[in-house]
Design an enzyme around this catalytic site. Structure first.
Site, PDB file in Angstrom:
ATOM      1  N   CYS A 334       0.792  -1.233   0.000  1.00 56.23           N
ATOM      2  CA  CYS A 334       0.000   0.000   0.000  1.00 56.23           C
ATOM      3  C   CYS A 334       0.827   1.287   0.000  1.00 56.23           C
ATOM      4  O   CYS A 334       0.508   2.204  -0.770  1.00 56.23           O
ATOM      5  CB  CYS A 334      -1.036  -0.006   1.111  1.00 56.23           C
ATOM      6  SG  CYS A 334      -0.547  -0.806   2.634  1.00 56.23           S
ATOM      7  N   ARG A 363       7.504 -11.097   4.747  1.00 58.04           N
ATOM      8  CA  ARG A 363       7.046 -11.004   6.132  1.00 58.04           C
ATOM      9  C   ARG A 363       7.781 -12.034   6.953  1.00 58.04           C
ATOM     10  O   ARG A 363       7.939 -13.178   6.522  1.00 58.04           O
ATOM     11  CB  ARG A 363       5.538 -11.273   6.229  1.00 58.04           C
ATOM     12  CG  ARG A 363       4.736 -10.235   5.478  1.00 58.04           C
ATOM     13  CD  ARG A 363       3.250 -10.448   5.657  1.00 58.04           C
ATOM     14  NE  ARG A 363       2.531  -9.475   4.836  1.00 58.04           N
ATOM     15  CZ  ARG A 363       1.218  -9.466   4.674  1.00 58.04           C
ATOM     16  NH1 ARG A 363       0.476 -10.378   5.274  1.00 58.04           N
ATOM     17  NH2 ARG A 363       0.644  -8.556   3.924  1.00 58.04           N
ATOM     18  N   ASP A 383      -2.256  -7.403  -5.579  1.00 60.58           N
ATOM     19  CA  ASP A 383      -2.800  -6.296  -4.817  1.00 60.58           C
ATOM     20  C   ASP A 383      -3.453  -5.248  -5.711  1.00 60.58           C
ATOM     21  O   ASP A 383      -3.168  -5.170  -6.898  1.00 60.58           O
ATOM     22  CB  ASP A 383      -1.635  -5.630  -4.077  1.00 60.58           C
ATOM     23  CG  ASP A 383      -2.013  -5.243  -2.664  1.00 60.58           C
ATOM     24  OD1 ASP A 383      -3.205  -5.045  -2.415  1.00 60.58           O
ATOM     25  OD2 ASP A 383      -1.101  -5.141  -1.826  1.00 60.58           O
ATOM     26  N   HIS A 385      -5.039  -0.994  -5.054  1.00 59.30           N
ATOM     27  CA  HIS A 385      -5.506   0.055  -4.161  1.00 59.30           C
ATOM     28  C   HIS A 385      -6.404   0.977  -4.952  1.00 59.30           C
ATOM     29  O   HIS A 385      -6.041   1.422  -6.040  1.00 59.30           O
ATOM     30  CB  HIS A 385      -4.306   0.777  -3.547  1.00 59.30           C
ATOM     31  CG  HIS A 385      -3.470  -0.152  -2.734  1.00 59.30           C
ATOM     32  ND1 HIS A 385      -2.405  -0.834  -3.255  1.00 59.30           N
ATOM     33  CD2 HIS A 385      -3.615  -0.579  -1.454  1.00 59.30           C
ATOM     34  CE1 HIS A 385      -1.905  -1.627  -2.332  1.00 59.30           C
ATOM     35  NE2 HIS A 385      -2.617  -1.508  -1.229  1.00 59.30           N
ATOM     36  N   HIS A 510      -8.000  -1.489  -0.041  1.00 60.12           N
ATOM     37  CA  HIS A 510      -6.921  -2.433  -0.343  1.00 60.12           C
ATOM     38  C   HIS A 510      -7.641  -3.729  -0.675  1.00 60.12           C
ATOM     39  O   HIS A 510      -8.550  -4.103   0.051  1.00 60.12           O
ATOM     40  CB  HIS A 510      -6.045  -2.742   0.870  1.00 60.12           C
ATOM     41  CG  HIS A 510      -5.521  -1.549   1.592  1.00 60.12           C
ATOM     42  ND1 HIS A 510      -4.175  -1.360   1.807  1.00 60.12           N
ATOM     43  CD2 HIS A 510      -6.133  -0.505   2.179  1.00 60.12           C
ATOM     44  CE1 HIS A 510      -3.996  -0.250   2.505  1.00 60.12           C
ATOM     45  NE2 HIS A 510      -5.171   0.296   2.743  1.00 60.12           N
TER      46      HIS A 510
END
Length: 635
Positions: A334, A363, A383, A385, A510
RNA sequence: GCCGCUAUAGCUCAGUAGGUAGAGCGUAUCCUUGGUAAGGAUAAGGUCACCGGUUCAAUCCCGGUUAGCGGCUCCA
């Protein structure tokens, strides 16, 4: 004096005050009475022996309902605990709830259980079941409960009692010589349990906290019929055979290496799958009005502080230094998207702006949590946005729901959605959270979808809708998610120029559809058991020569297929045709073409289709069109 | 990260009660040119995960590390 009882079908019947639920059930039907396990009386789950003393609504649970299954398994857990109590004197009991497909019970025993112990426990359970001991509910005061469990040294139960709210009704259930703290309800007697099986053994912390002692957990399940248990065991075996870690190696799709724990390596065949998924994704997103972007993997600390990740997500992030300045590897995409949005001025006329990114995120997952492609330390989120006007929220969310729906249908997945609300560790006021949560609800409801609420399960910046898809053997996986965010636009001071010529704050969504490409591939491998539909199959057509005389023609076909967008592979080895077929079959190739003298002479191909066998000879051009049709229709 | 278990050939696994290892599949070469799920022969292939300790001697026993598996916790 009679009481009115409203049944599940809406009918109302009168019964004498004090009639038990079981008697009412028997009155409804003998069959129902035979299968009844428990009930919901005025919204409260109760035993069948409960008397009805006032006008009530009543719903009877059988094994066909989730509630029925849960209490059936919960009762089985008590039986297992009783058996363990018999065989291991001095054991201390933890908790023993039902879980989605069975139950577990945690025990504190000086010596760890062995697999042989499991068999002994099962035998003892059998014995207890045969005795058909009634489950008896006993309500006690807090003092009595504490006295009883302190006397028997059940320190875990004492802890549980102390943590019960002031006004809680404390109840115990007794079957035979075993008594356990339990809210209930339970099946009427131990004999109700027909087929119980203990499945596995594991360590588990008392109350799930690593600060506490590790107890021994035994998992099991139970069914009212042997055939249902067999079916369940079959399904587990089936799942094992489909394990994407095993198939991933066998089909040469990906590998894991000691050099990069949790960082998957994609092999050529796995890349074909990936690329197919990605190009499908690009096509669909272009059509749905998204622009694709790509943002850096590493960004500086100041930015992560601004985004809130530094405060809220640090323990999952990786860090590095560049010229003595702190940088972090992105765990989410993001902020990158936001920086692009912020790189120029936007008019309200430009909104919504939908920016999609196949972004590689890292992560830090606990080493013990890693699991094939399902749980990794770096993965690609599909992803996007969406930056929009507050008035566009509902419409945009509906658009995303439709897009996700379209994707899952292509793979033959069913799904359900869950709505997650504000977690403890979060940014922003309650008012904003309420507004965002309401907006998500409105969109789901506008779409006429059923949903479940997960309290406190949202992201730190906003509530979310999760999509849980169901694979062909009934397991569910969380993939897509839609998160509404009023925080990031605030943190990064995003704005657009409104009709009034003033700056206004946009709202952000998101969202992901696949979730993670890696995990989605893992799910696809298991869903299809490695037998991918032609459009995804790394090798779509395998050309098998009967003798060397077919080699030139096979090569000719191979080239023709490549020209026509098909992925062929020639097996021209000096092996018998049966051998080549067997091998291609194990590689789960959708189409095999047997090339012998007859085919060379007639310029045909002998088709063997996966799952259907020999289809006979067809014209080459015709076959190419069949495969192209499969690819076009994503079959 | 924690608890338990595991680590031997590319894969699946056997084995050595401490004296440096074996099978099947796969691979290579040769014979076989065979029509819808395994033709035959020969060969290559291993620092027995890594680092230390005990021992005349360790793949085997002990300790540690790493990675994997089953859970807990967490999540896309």
């Amino acid at each position: 004096m009679a009481v009115k009882v409203i049944l599940k079908d809406g009918s109302v019947k009168d019964y004498p005050r004090g009639t038990t639920v079981m008697d009412i059930t028997r009155n409804i039907s003998e069959g129902l009475a035979r299968n009844a396990l428990g009930a919901k009386l005025n919204g409260k789950k109760v035993d069948l022996s409960t008397p009805v003393n006032e006008d009530s609504t009543l719903e009877i649970f059988t094994f066909d309902s989730e509630e029925g299954r849960d209490l059936y398994r919960h009762s089985t857990a008590h039986i297992m605990a009783q058996a363990v109590g018999h065989l291991f004197p001095g054991v201390r009991f933890g908790i023993g709830p039902a879980i989605s497909e069975g139950f577990y019970y945690d025990f504190d025993v000086p010596e760890n259980f062995s697999p042989e112990d499991m068999a002994r426990i099962e035998e003892e359970m059998e014995r207890i079941i045969k005795e058909d001991l009634p489950f008896e509910r006993i309500e006690v005061s807090r003092q009595e409960a504490l006295k009883m469990f302190e006397a028997s040294g059940e320190k875990y139960k004492v802890e549980l009692i102390n943590d019960l709210p002031e006004d809680a009704v404390i109840s115990c259930y007794r079957q035979g010589d075993f008594i356990d703290l339990c809210a209930g309800p339970h099946v009427p007697s131990t004999g109700k349990i027909k087929s119980a099986k203990l499945l596995s053994l594991a360590g588990a912390y008392w109350r799930g906290s690593e600060k506490n002692k590790m107890l021994q957990r035994i998992y099991g399940t139970s069914f009212p019929k042997k055939s249902l248990l067999d079916e369940y065991i079959f399904r587990i075996e089936e799942a094992k055979k489909r394990d994407h870690r095993k198939l991933g190696t066998e089909l040469d799709l990906f590998s894991m290496q000691d050099e990069g724990p949790g960082f998957p390596f994609f092999h050529p065949k796995g890349m074909i799958l990936r690329n197919e998924l990605e190009s499908f994704w690009r096509e669909e997103h272009k059509r749905a009005g998204y622009d694709e972007i790509r943002t850096p993997v590493i960004l500086n600390r100041a930015m992560w502080e601004q985004s809130g990740h530094w405060d809220h997500y640090r323990e999952n992030m990786y860090f590095t230094k560049i010229d003595d300045i702190d940088f972090a590897v992105k765990p989410m995409n993001c902020p990158g998207s936001i920086l692009i949005y912020r790189s120029k001025l936007h008019s309200y006329r430009d909104l919504p702006i939908r920016m999609a990114e196949l972004g590689l995120v890292h992560r830090h997952e606990l080493s013990g949590a890693l699991h094939g492609l399902m749980r990794v330390r770096c993965f690609t989120q599909d992803d996007a946005h969406i930056f929009m006007l507050p008035s566009q929220i509902t419409e945009e969310i509906i658009g995303v729901i439709d897009l996700i729906d379209r994707f899952y249908k292509v793979f033959g997945f069913e799904y359900h959605v869950e709505l997650s609300t504000k977690p403890e560790k979060s940014m922003g006021s309650d008012e904003i959270w309420d507004m965002a949560t309401e907006a998500l609800k409105k969109a789901i409801e506008a779409r006429g979808m059923e949903y479940k609420i997960n309290e406190g399960d949202g992201a730190f910046y906003g509530p979310k809708i999760d999509f849980h898809l169901r694979d062909c053997i009934g397991r569910t996986w969380q993939c897509g998610t839609i998160q509404l965010d009023f925080q990031m636009p605030e943190k990064f001071a995003l704005n657009y120029i409104g009709e009034d010529g003033q700056k206004h704050r946009p709202v952000m969504i998101h969202r992901v559809v696949f979730g993670s490409i890696e995990r989605f591939i893992g799910i696809l491998i298991e869903h299809f058991a490695g037998a991918f539909p032609a459009w995804l199959a790394p090798v779509q057509v395998k050309l098998l020569t009967v003798t060397d005389r077919g080699l030139d023609y096979a090569e000719e076909i191979r080239k023709a297929m490549l020209q026509n967008g098909i992925r062929p592979e020639v097996d021209g080895r000096n092996e018998k045709i049966g051998y080549k077929i067997r091998e291609a079959q194990m590689e789960k190739v959708p189409y095999m073409l047997v090339i012998g003298d007859r085919e060379v002479e007639n310029k045909t191909v002998a088709v063997r289709k996966r799952g259907e066998g020999d289809k006979g000879a067809v014209d080459l051009q015709e076959f190419i069109e069949t495969v192209q049709e499969d690819i076009r229709l994503k079959r």
